[in-house]
Design a protein around this motif. Structure first.
Motif, PDB file in Angstrom:
ATOM      1  N   ASP A   1      33.227  35.495  46.072  1.00 25.49           N
ATOM      2  CA  ASP A   1      33.170  34.963  47.443  1.00 25.49           C
ATOM      3  C   ASP A   1      33.127  33.442  47.445  1.00 25.49           C
ATOM      4  N   GLN A   2      32.378  32.859  46.517  1.00 27.00           N
ATOM      5  CA  GLN A   2      32.264  31.395  46.500  1.00 27.00           C
ATOM      6  C   GLN A   2      33.566  30.722  46.081  1.00 27.00           C
ATOM      7  N   ILE A   3      34.270  31.329  45.126  1.00 22.92           N
ATOM      8  CA  ILE A   3      35.568  30.757  44.743  1.00 22.92           C
ATOM      9  C   ILE A   3      36.547  30.878  45.907  1.00 22.92           C
ATOM     10  N   LYS A   4      36.546  32.018  46.585  1.00 18.98           N
ATOM     11  CA  LYS A   4      37.427  32.201  47.738  1.00 18.98           C
ATOM     12  C   LYS A   4      37.094  31.199  48.840  1.00 18.98           C
ATOM     13  N   THR A   5      35.798  30.922  49.013  1.00 15.48           N
ATOM     14  CA  THR A   5      35.388  29.929  50.019  1.00 15.48           C
ATOM     15  C   THR A   5      35.902  28.551  49.648  1.00 15.48           C
ATOM     16  N   MET A   6      35.816  28.208  48.377  1.00 19.34           N
ATOM     17  CA  MET A   6      36.299  26.899  47.924  1.00 19.34           C
ATOM     18  C   MET A   6      37.804  26.757  48.188  1.00 19.34           C
TER      19      MET A   6
ATOM     20  N   GLY B   1      44.911  27.136  30.886  1.00 16.41           N
ATOM     21  CA  GLY B   1      43.724  27.338  31.698  1.00 16.41           C
ATOM     22  C   GLY B   1      43.966  28.303  32.840  1.00 16.41           C
ATOM     23  N   ILE B   2      43.069  28.268  33.810  1.00 15.23           N
ATOM     24  CA  ILE B   2      43.122  29.134  34.979  1.00 15.23           C
ATOM     25  C   ILE B   2      43.515  28.293  36.190  1.00 15.23           C
ATOM     26  N   TYR B   3      44.469  28.772  36.949  1.00 16.57           N
ATOM     27  CA  TYR B   3      44.972  28.041  38.104  1.00 16.57           C
ATOM     28  C   TYR B   3      44.920  28.912  39.355  1.00 16.57           C
ATOM     29  N   VAL B   4      44.785  28.252  40.481  1.00 17.87           N
ATOM     30  CA  VAL B   4      44.985  28.938  41.750  1.00 17.87           C
ATOM     31  C   VAL B   4      46.486  29.189  41.875  1.00 17.87           C
ATOM     32  N   THR B   5      46.871  30.396  42.306  1.00 16.83           N
ATOM     33  CA  THR B   5      48.297  30.683  42.481  1.00 16.83           C
ATOM     34  C   THR B   5      48.811  29.948  43.722  1.00 16.83           C
ATOM     35  N   GLN B   6      50.076  30.131  44.012  1.00 16.34           N
ATOM     36  CA  GLN B   6      50.635  29.541  45.224  1.00 16.34           C
ATOM     37  C   GLN B   6      50.234  30.327  46.466  1.00 16.34           C
ATOM     38  N   LEU B   7      49.475  31.405  46.251  1.00 17.80           N
ATOM     39  CA  LEU B   7      48.934  32.217  47.346  1.00 17.80           C
ATOM     40  C   LEU B   7      50.039  32.759  48.243  1.00 17.80           C
ATOM     41  N   GLU B   8      51.147  33.169  47.608  1.00 16.78           N
ATOM     42  CA  GLU B   8      52.242  33.780  48.356  1.00 16.78           C
ATOM     43  C   GLU B   8      51.826  35.163  48.841  1.00 16.78           C
TER      44      GLU B   8
ATOM     45  N   MET C   1      30.798  34.709  36.118  1.00 17.87           N
ATOM     46  CA  MET C   1      31.945  33.880  36.481  1.00 17.87           C
ATOM     47  C   MET C   1      33.218  34.415  35.825  1.00 17.87           C
ATOM     48  N   ARG C   2      33.088  34.860  34.562  1.00 20.55           N
ATOM     49  CA  ARG C   2      34.248  35.401  33.849  1.00 20.55           C
ATOM     50  C   ARG C   2      34.778  36.646  34.557  1.00 20.55           C
ATOM     51  N   GLU C   3      33.868  37.514  34.979  1.00 22.77           N
ATOM     52  CA  GLU C   3      34.291  38.727  35.680  1.00 22.77           C
ATOM     53  C   GLU C   3      34.917  38.386  37.034  1.00 22.77           C
ATOM     54  N   ALA C   4      34.371  37.395  37.707  1.00 18.22           N
ATOM     55  CA  ALA C   4      34.934  36.987  38.996  1.00 18.22           C
ATOM     56  C   ALA C   4      36.353  36.461  38.833  1.00 18.22           C
ATOM     57  N   ILE C   5      36.564  35.671  37.788  1.00 22.73           N
ATOM     58  CA  ILE C   5      37.900  35.125  37.528  1.00 22.73           C
ATOM     59  C   ILE C   5      38.881  36.247  37.201  1.00 22.73           C
ATOM     60  N   ARG C   6      38.433  37.230  36.427  1.00 25.54           N
ATOM     61  CA  ARG C   6      39.300  38.362  36.108  1.00 25.54           C
ATOM     62  C   ARG C   6      39.683  39.124  37.371  1.00 25.54           C
ATOM     63  N   ALA C   7      38.696  39.367  38.235  1.00 21.96           N
ATOM     64  CA  ALA C   7      38.969  40.114  39.464  1.00 21.96           C
ATOM     65  C   ALA C   7      39.948  39.363  40.353  1.00 21.96           C
ATOM     66  N   LEU C   8      39.768  38.067  40.507  1.00 21.88           N
ATOM     67  CA  LEU C   8      40.661  37.279  41.357  1.00 21.88           C
ATOM     68  C   LEU C   8      42.043  37.136  40.737  1.00 21.88           C
ATOM     69  N   THR C   9      42.130  37.252  39.422  1.00 25.47           N
ATOM     70  CA  THR C   9      43.441  37.238  38.764  1.00 25.47           C
ATOM     71  C   THR C   9      44.207  38.515  39.082  1.00 25.47           C
ATOM     72  N   VAL C  10      43.506  39.645  39.044  1.00 22.22           N
ATOM     73  CA  VAL C  10      44.134  40.925  39.396  1.00 22.22           C
ATOM     74  C   VAL C  10      44.631  40.907  40.842  1.00 22.22           C
ATOM     75  N   LEU C  11      43.878  40.264  41.717  1.00 21.53           N
ATOM     76  CA  LEU C  11      44.241  40.210  43.134  1.00 21.53           C
ATOM     77  C   LEU C  11      45.354  39.210  43.431  1.00 21.53           C
TER      78      LEU C  11
END
Length: 292
Positions: free
Chosen positions: A37-42, A91-98, A71-81
């Motif tokens: 939730d906090q990463i999504k808020t950011m 590293g880990i990047y925010v996608t283009q959110l297409e 944090m690792r689990e949160a990043i994995r979950a958001l990667t799947v989504l």
């Protein structure tokens, strides 16, 4: 999953970590869910932009007051989504959110749905398909119209059920793209491809179904050529509504079959077993027609 501290980019200069004292009572769920939730808020607040690299796992966990494992689990979950992506060695990047990436998992709901839930999804598809087709009638370009016509012609040129239904999917995909709404097109892509199996079953069970679907597609095409949004909307609603009402009737009669789940298969007997194991995806194994 860690990235080097030297290469990490700050989330936002001067931005303090989320306060844990007052904010914590308002947060629910597991620690991992709070991290998600906090990463999504950011991202929602613009502190992380599409395409931006995340800080290191260690740094981000420290800033948000969360353990590195959570944090690792949160990043994995958001990667799947489809919200984050891992780039090997970078590293880990925010996608283009297409929309297509974010809604990719939506198709899982349709893929696993059976019986009344599948009818509900067809109902949703009817509403969205008619809206998209109406928009397409007003916005379609000559090239897009030519693409629609290509798939209509291919449907009319074959009697092979798999080819007809493959071009059926492509026809609707082209119309949805012509509507100019990527989010709507992404939702329809999930609904259309995952409900493919219901249309296949209808084609094998109901005499004349393919000839009717050709006529229904031709009606949609005529409305697009005429640039008539109301006619296009009505034609698309009628087309999807035919499948919806057919399946609803089968369910009410206790003849669900593959779409209705195990209970339906038991009620119909062995002559429908070939449909149950087939995924219904284009290019997959083709079922034999049910025995008379």
């Amino acid at each position: 999953m860690d990235q080097s501290a030297e290469s990490a980019q700050p989330v936002h200069q001067g931005t303090a970590p989320a306060p844990q004292g007052d904010a914590a009572p308002a947060q629910k769920g597991t620690v991992t869910q709070r991290a998600i939730d906090q990463i999504k808020t950011m991202i929602g607040e613009g502190r992380l932009e599409p395409g931006q690299r995340l800080p290191t796992e260690r740094d981000l966990a420290t800033r948000l007051g969360i353990s590195r494992s959570s944090m690792r689990e949160a990043i994995r979950a958001l990667t799947v989504l489809g919200v984050l992506e891992a780039r090997h060695g970078s590293g880990i990047y925010v996608t283009q959110l297409e929309a297509g990436d974010l809604l990719e998992t939506f198709g899982v709901v349709a893929d696993l749905s059976r019986g009344p839930r599948l009818v509900e999804l067809l109902e949703v598809r009817r509403v969205l398909e008619s809206t998209a087709t109406g928009l397409a009638a007003a916005r379609i370009t000559p090239d897009q119209l030519a693409d629609v016509e290509k798939h209509l012609a291919a449907m009319n040129a074959t009697d092979d059920p798999e080819e007809i239904l493959s071009h059926d999917l492509a026809f609707h995909r082209a119309v949805a793209l012509a509507a100019g709404n990527d989010t709507m097109a992404a939702i329809l892509e999930g609904l259309s491809s995952r409900t493919f199996r219901a249309r296949v079953w209808r084609g094998y069970q109901e005499e004349g179904a393919f000839e009717r679907t050709r006529r229904e597609h031709a009606r949609i095409h005529r409305a697009l050529v005429a640039r008539d949004p109301e006619a296009a909307r009505a034609a698309a609603a009628a087309h999807v509504g035919e499948v919806e009402e057919w399946l609803r009737g089968r369910l009410e009669a206790g003849q669900e079959g593959e779409a209705g789940g195990e209970a339906g298969r038991k009620s119909q007997g062995p002559e429908h077993a070939t449909v149950g194991w087939w995924s219904g995806e284009p290019g997959g194994p083709r079922p034999a027609a049910p025995s008379p």
